[in-house]
Design a protein around this motif. Structure first.
Motif, short mmCIF file in Angstrom:
data_model
loop_
_atom_site.label_atom_id
_atom_site.label_comp_id
_atom_site.label_asym_id
_atom_site.label_seq_id
_atom_site.Cartn_x
_atom_site.Cartn_y
_atom_site.Cartn_z
N THR A 118 0.71 -1.42 -0.06
CA THR A 118 0.72 -0.50 -0.14
C THR A 118 0.97 1.21 0.12
N GLU A 119 1.51 1.39 1.11
CA GLU A 119 2.82 2.56 0.72
C GLU A 119 3.63 2.84 -0.39
N ARG A 120 3.84 1.60 -0.85
CA ARG A 120 4.75 1.80 -2.42
C ARG A 120 3.66 1.92 -3.33
N LEU A 121 2.06 1.89 -3.19
CA LEU A 121 1.03 1.90 -4.30
C LEU A 121 0.73 3.45 -3.82
N ALA A 122 0.83 3.65 -2.32
CA ALA A 122 0.44 5.94 -2.70
C ALA A 122 1.75 5.85 -2.91
N CYS A 123 3.24 5.60 -3.09
CA CYS A 123 4.38 6.76 -3.20
C CYS A 123 4.39 6.87 -5.16
N THR A 124 3.64 5.58 -5.54
CA THR A 124 3.31 5.72 -7.12
C THR A 124 2.51 6.83 -7.59
N ALA A 125 1.14 6.57 -6.76
CA ALA A 125 0.30 6.96 -6.90
C ALA A 125 -0.11 8.69 -6.82
N GLU A 126 1.24 9.03 -5.73
CA GLU A 126 0.86 10.72 -5.83
C GLU A 126 1.50 11.10 -7.07
N GLU A 127 2.83 9.77 -7.37
CA GLU A 127 3.54 11.00 -8.96
C GLU A 127 2.37 11.15 -10.12
N TYR A 128 1.22 10.73 -10.22
CA TYR A 128 0.49 11.00 -10.92
C TYR A 128 -1.11 11.67 -10.20
N GLY A 129 -0.64 12.44 -8.98
CA GLY A 129 -1.58 12.70 -8.58
C GLY A 129 -2.86 12.29 -8.29
N ILE A 130 -2.68 11.04 -8.23
CA ILE A 130 -4.32 9.92 -7.90
C ILE A 130 -4.10 9.84 -6.00
N SER A 131 -5.46 9.69 -5.33
CA SER A 131 -5.03 9.46 -3.89
C SER A 131 -5.65 8.25 -4.02
N VAL A 132 -5.45 7.70 -2.38
CA VAL A 132 -5.40 6.33 -2.38
C VAL A 132 -5.94 6.70 -1.35
N GLU A 133 -6.91 6.14 -0.76
CA GLU A 133 -7.64 5.81 0.27
C GLU A 133 -7.75 4.12 0.78
N VAL A 134 -7.82 4.14 2.30
CA VAL A 134 -7.71 3.07 2.35
C VAL A 134 -9.71 2.88 3.22
N ARG A 135 -10.42 1.81 2.45
CA ARG A 135 -11.39 1.39 3.25
C ARG A 135 -11.56 -0.35 3.78
N SER A 136 -12.74 0.12 4.27
CA SER A 136 -12.34 -1.55 5.13
C SER A 136 -13.91 -2.59 3.55
N GLU A 137 -13.57 -2.91 3.57
CA GLU A 137 -13.51 -4.15 2.75
C GLU A 137 -14.07 -5.36 2.82
N ALA A 138 -14.95 -4.63 4.22
CA ALA A 138 -15.96 -5.97 4.90
C ALA A 138 -17.03 -6.49 4.05
#
Ligand SMILES: [Zn+2]
Length: 466
Positions: free
Chosen positions: A349-369
């Motif tokens: 998730t850190e890696r994804l968030a980091c890469t997403a930041e480069e594209y200006g995309i935000s990553v939100e962790v949500r419950s998937e229950a």
């Protein structure tokens, strides 16, 4: 916006190579010393945060600045500080019951090898202590401490290295701290240079589309977007290899002599067993590293491949589920542990968030229950059955389990209309790239038909007679 240039560097002479090795080795040694001080304090004070940062790093900076140069010594200490801070943040999240994003108890920062077995050659250079020149003869120059220059009779205050290949982002407004390390897999020195490039170089503007990811081991990522696209990154083979390596590590570990038998074998002067133990532990370390590197490589490439696609489609938010809720309910404990171990979910998730930041995309962790068990047709969660990749429901629904889960997850978290789904695109990893699988665009139903149940003349054998 932020981008990163990653490239190989080559020392121009044997002396230069030695200077570089010593520089990285001393960086690792300083990291280890700082980390040790902090770890002692952490253990003494039962994990009290404030005390960790009171370790006397000034003394260590003084000890190493002759070799590293003051700026580099400070950077190494600073990077260790960041590692500890992020550890404490994760620890807080782990103990916060309302937060489901951290599922494994985090570990304090680790050591970069040790003196006896060799340190991990890795260092960091302050943004104003190096220069890169791009062009026909690209080169990197970096500051080196005076003692190191004396040791190798190198009068130049800067070490010059040849840069191999072309950068992805040759034009930038600013550069940040450079990471420099030795890659054992192919005996190459590498550098990564974070840069800030002007916003003009951005291609498409972000629209307000959303995407949701379902994460697993057999299918690493199943993704659904509000534009009606579905992507599936297949992980069976990678996961299998990860497990094979894990098994090999366990086998070697079982062959390691125990401490007691070590001293006995010394008494009986049988050095052979000692030798074998040393060989095995070296091999175990190498396998661990190989296993981690292979996974990291595939994950990094996945993040980039996926985010490039999402960016092109105008996605501005990616929802990612906390892995734990779903897995705990209907996966076995063993599968859970394996998936967690394989994924190192936090890191991903850190890696994804980091890469997403480069594209200006935000990553939100949500419950998937529950989403992975929910039937999209009738909403039932307790009547559905999952068999391998297929989710079926007595109401008549049948679909790809992970893709369905990501779609349900998406619908739950966005108010935006979700367009009808196109056929999913499947990707396979070939150790270098994620590329479209030959089975791509098959519908889940075609996919599921086992070739062994199909006669040569094309008649499908009925369930009963097969
Ligand atoms: Zn149903």
């Amino acid at each position: 916006m932020k981008r990163t240039n990653t490239f190989a560097v080559r020392p121009l002479s044997d002396d230069d190579e030695q200077v570089l090795r010593d520089l990285l080795d001393a960086s690792a040694a300083l990291w280890n010393e700082v980390n040790f001080q902090r770890l002692m304090r952490y253990n003494d004070e039962n994990g009290f945060e404030g005390d960790v940062f009171e370790a006397d790093t000034g003394r260590l900076e003084g000890k190493y600045k002759g070799v590293l140069g003051a700026s580099t010594a400070q950077q190494v200490i600073g990077k260790n500080t960041e590692a500890w801070k992020s550890f404490f943040t994760l620890k807080d999240q782990y103990h916060d019951e309302s937060n489901t994003s951290v599922t494994e108890h985090p570990e304090p920062p680790g050591f970069r090898g040790n003196e006896d077995d060799g340190r991990v050659l890795k260092g960091v250079i302050r943004k104003d202590a190096y220069t890169v020149e791009w062009g026909a003869r690209s080169r990197l120059e970096t500051v080196v401490g005076e003692q190191l220059r004396d040791r190798h009779n190198s009068p130049k205050s800067r070490l010059r290295l040849e840069v191999v290949g072309d950068p992805n982002w040759p034009d930038y407004e600013d550069q940040s701290r450079l990471d420099l390390w030795y890659d054992e897999t192919d005996s190459t020195f590498r550098a990564s240079q974070p840069v800030t490039v002007s916003d003009d170089s951005r291609g498409t503007p972000l629209a307000d589309h959303k995407a949701a990811l379902d994460i697993g081991a057999n299918n690493l990522v199943a993704c659904t977007t509000t534009t009606g696209d579905q992507y599936l990154y297949e992980g069976r083979e990678l996961f299998q290899r990860f497990r094979d390596t894990t098994r090999e590590i366990a086998r070697l570990q079982s062959k390691l002599p125990e401490r007691r038998s070590l001293s006995e074998s010394r008494k009986t002067s049988s050095s052979e067993r000692l030798e074998e133990g040393r060989y095995s532990s070296e091999r175990i370390r190498r396998l661990y590293r190989k296993r981690t590197r292979r996974r990291d490589h595939a994950q990094e490439a996945l993040c980039r491949d996926l985010l490039e696609r999402l960016y092109a489609e105008g996605v501005d938010t990616v929802y990612i589920g906390g892995l734990t809720d779903v897995l705990d309910t209907h996966w076995s404990v063993e599968t859970n542990a394996k998936t967690h171990n394989f994924w190192s979910f936090k890191k991903f998730t850190e890696r994804l968030a980091c890469t997403a930041e480069e594209y200006g995309i935000s990553v939100e962790v949500r419950s998937e229950a529950w989403t992975s068990q929910e039937c999209p047709q009738c909403g039932s969660t307790d009547r559905t059955t999952r068999h391998q990749d297929t989710l079926t429901c007595p109401c008549g629904f049948e679909g790809h389990a992970d893709l369905t889960a990501s779609e349900t997850f998406l619908r739950r978290h966005t108010e935006k209309a979700v367009r009808p789904m196109a056929r999913p695109v499947r990707f396979e990893w070939d150790d270098h790239n994620w590329s479209e699988s030959p089975r791509s665009h098959e519908s889940p139903n075609e996919q599921r038909t086992d070739p062994s149940t199909v006669h040569r003349d094309g008649n499908v054998v009925s369930g009963e007679s097969a």
